[in-house]
Structure formats: C-alpha cells, structure tokens
Design a protein around this motif. Structure first.
Motif, short mmCIF file in Angstrom:
data_model
loop_
_atom_site.label_atom_id
_atom_site.label_comp_id
_atom_site.label_asym_id
_atom_site.label_seq_id
_atom_site.Cartn_x
_atom_site.Cartn_y
_atom_site.Cartn_z
N LEU A 1 -30.04 -19.45 -17.72
CA LEU A 1 -30.19 -18.01 -17.55
C LEU A 1 -28.97 -17.43 -16.83
O LEU A 1 -28.47 -16.37 -17.20
CB LEU A 1 -31.48 -17.70 -16.77
CG LEU A 1 -31.87 -16.24 -16.66
CD1 LEU A 1 -32.05 -15.64 -18.05
CD2 LEU A 1 -33.14 -16.09 -15.85
N LYS A 2 -28.47 -18.12 -15.79
CA LYS A 2 -27.28 -17.65 -15.07
C LYS A 2 -26.05 -17.65 -15.98
O LYS A 2 -25.24 -16.73 -15.95
CB LYS A 2 -27.01 -18.54 -13.86
CG LYS A 2 -27.91 -18.28 -12.69
CD LYS A 2 -27.50 -19.14 -11.51
CE LYS A 2 -28.37 -18.87 -10.32
NZ LYS A 2 -27.95 -19.67 -9.16
N LYS A 3 -25.94 -18.72 -16.78
CA LYS A 3 -24.81 -18.82 -17.70
C LYS A 3 -24.87 -17.70 -18.74
O LYS A 3 -23.85 -17.07 -19.05
CB LYS A 3 -24.83 -20.18 -18.38
CG LYS A 3 -23.60 -20.48 -19.21
CD LYS A 3 -23.64 -21.89 -19.74
CE LYS A 3 -22.39 -22.21 -20.49
NZ LYS A 3 -22.40 -23.58 -21.01
N GLN A 4 -26.04 -17.42 -19.24
CA GLN A 4 -26.22 -16.36 -20.22
C GLN A 4 -25.89 -14.99 -19.61
O GLN A 4 -25.26 -14.16 -20.23
CB GLN A 4 -27.65 -16.37 -20.76
CG GLN A 4 -27.88 -15.38 -21.88
CD GLN A 4 -29.29 -15.44 -22.42
OE1 GLN A 4 -30.14 -16.18 -21.93
NE2 GLN A 4 -29.56 -14.64 -23.45
#
Length: 148
Positions: free
Chosen positions: A4-7
């Motif tokens: 989610l952080k990467k997205q």
C-alpha cells in the motif's frame, strides 16, 4: 501494508509528473506571444517568415528612404548592407530616429513589407543594439566608433 505504501508513492510521483508537464505546457502557452525572434534584413530576404509570425528586425535606416504620406503612415527601408527590407509604421517615431542610424522594429512581414507595431531607435550617438551590431558585422558593414 508495504504494498500500500509503495502504491501510494507511485501515485504521488505520477501526480507530480503530470503536474510538472501541465505547468510547463501552460507556461509555454502563456509565453508564446512574448517571445520575438530577431532577424536581420538578409535573413528576412533569404527566408521570409509567415505573415502570422511576430518578430524583430534591425539594421540601419537607409539614406533617402524615409517618407511620411497623407495618412501619417511612415515608410522607410532598413538594411544590413546586404539586403533591404521595406518597413511601414503608423505612429510616433522616437526622437532619435533618423536615416543612417540603427533601429529595431517589432512586427510582421506581410506581402513583402515589414508592418511594424513598435519602432526603437538608438538612445545616444554611440549605442546600437547588440543584435544589429552582430548582423552588420556578419555582413562586413559595421565599423567600431572611434574613441572611448
């Protein structure tokens, strides 16, 4: 959680890139009329610009070419020693404007005549715009003034 952080980072970077592209396009669009290229009479004679292009032309006002007609339109020729371009201007000329002196005009080249919207003249007896000096030197016509 890591996915989610990467997205989210990818989304923020994508939005930043799009915002940069849009802002660059808007700045370019806003400046398109404010950028006027300089051309010498030789360059105009060799490759006439389109009638919609606004540009600056500079050189020396040809001796004996300055005329004012009944409609208060001023016509004269500008030369760089190699080519001559006819100029038409309706308005008030600068006080220091005269034949044989340097000038720069802004306008459009329409049907073989430069239709000037603005005329600038040298501001003292030794000044000449850099673009005009460069064009005259290129033609081998420019001579440095004596004295300092």
């Amino acid at each position: 959680m890591k996915g989610l952080k990467k997205q989210r980072r990818i989304q923020v970077i994508a939005v930043a890139v799009v915002a940069l592209i849009v802002s660059t396009a808007l700045i370019g669009y806003a400046l398109r009329d404010g950028i006027n290229f300089f051309r010498s009479p030789t360059q105009v004679a060799e490759a006439p610009p389109s009638e919609t292009e606004t540009f600056r032309i500079g050189g020396l006002v040809e001796e004996g070419s300055l005329k004012v007609n009944e409609a208060e339109e001023i016509t004269f020729n500008v030369t760089d020693g190699n080519a001559v371009v006819s100029v038409a201007y309706k308005g008030i000329l600068p006080d220091l404007f005269e034949e044989g002196q340097g000038m720069v005009g802004t306008g459009r080249y329409i049907q073989g005549v430069f239709q000037a919207s603005e005329i600038l003249a040298k501001h003292d007896e030794t000044y000449m715009p850099k673009e005009v000096i460069d064009a005259l030197k290129e033609q081998g016509v420019y001579q440095e003034a004596d004295g300092s």
